[in-house]
Design an enzyme around this catalytic site. Structure first.
Site, PDB file in Angstrom:
ATOM      1  N   HIS A 147       5.563  -9.316   0.962  1.00 50.35           N
ATOM      2  CA  HIS A 147       5.047  -8.054   1.484  1.00 50.35           C
ATOM      3  C   HIS A 147       4.714  -8.090   2.969  1.00 50.35           C
ATOM      4  O   HIS A 147       4.424  -7.053   3.561  1.00 50.35           O
ATOM      5  CB  HIS A 147       3.852  -7.579   0.653  1.00 50.35           C
ATOM      6  N   ASP A 151       7.524  -4.261   1.946  1.00 50.74           N
ATOM      7  CA  ASP A 151       6.470  -3.757   1.063  1.00 50.74           C
ATOM      8  C   ASP A 151       7.095  -3.063  -0.151  1.00 50.74           C
ATOM      9  O   ASP A 151       8.316  -2.957  -0.254  1.00 50.74           O
ATOM     10  CB  ASP A 151       5.510  -2.839   1.814  1.00 50.74           C
TER      11      ASP A 151
END
Length: 174
Positions: A147, A151
């Site tokens: 992430h 994301d």
């Protein structure tokens, strides 16, 4: 000439990387590095262990080229003859356990890559078809993402593109 299901997964992944280039990146301790080239590593099991040889320029390969290259790499892995160039880290990895009867799983990212696609087996399911029913084939895929680079929303965008290619395989020939 026989293409494997995995050849289609590899091609669809490479094409999705082209459409969502932010996924074609790595984390470098303090920054994100984005690549122009799409180099996919493919997990290959052998008696000597698990290897992830690279398919350089995957996005520029046709299905037949992908199939030939993966078969060659798998044979070399089984014989313990992969070169150091063939074991370089690419920009994305695919691990397919479907042939072992695994429905779904989460694969561990190969650093410094940002993502790995875990591919489960294909299963038939009954679905509604108008006012009746029919059977359709379904496959489960899980995208693990770092992430710091990719994301959830970006990963979902990539998966949507990958899914659209897999559901319309003629696009893999264009």
């Amino acid at each position: 000439y026989k293409l494997s299901f995995n050849d289609f997964v590899i091609k669809a992944s490479a094409m999705a990387m082209r459409k969502v280039p932010e996924v074609n990146s790595t984390w470098n301790e303090k920054s994100i590095r984005r690549f122009k080239n799409v180099d996919i590593n493919v997990a290959v099991n052998s008696d000597l262990g698990l290897f992830t040889p690279i398919l350089p320029g995957t996005d520029n390969l046709g299905l037949a080229d992908i199939s030939t290259a993966v078969r060659s790499l798998a044979d070399k892995a089984k014989d313990g003859k992969l070169s150091s160039d063939e074991l370089k880290i690419g920009t994305f990895t695919i691990s397919n356990l479907g042939m072992f009867g695994i429905k779904n799983f989460a694969a561990v990212i190969n650093p410094p890559q940002a993502c790995i696609l875990a591919v489960g087996g294909i299963e038939k399911r009954v679905v509604v078809d108008g006012e009746g029913f029919k059977t359709s084939s379904f496959m489960s895929c899980t995208l693990s993402c770092d992430h710091r680079v990719v994301d959830g929303a970006l990963g979902a965008t990539w998966l949507k593109e990958f899914k659209s290619r897999m559901e319309d395989p003629i696009t893999l020939l264009l």
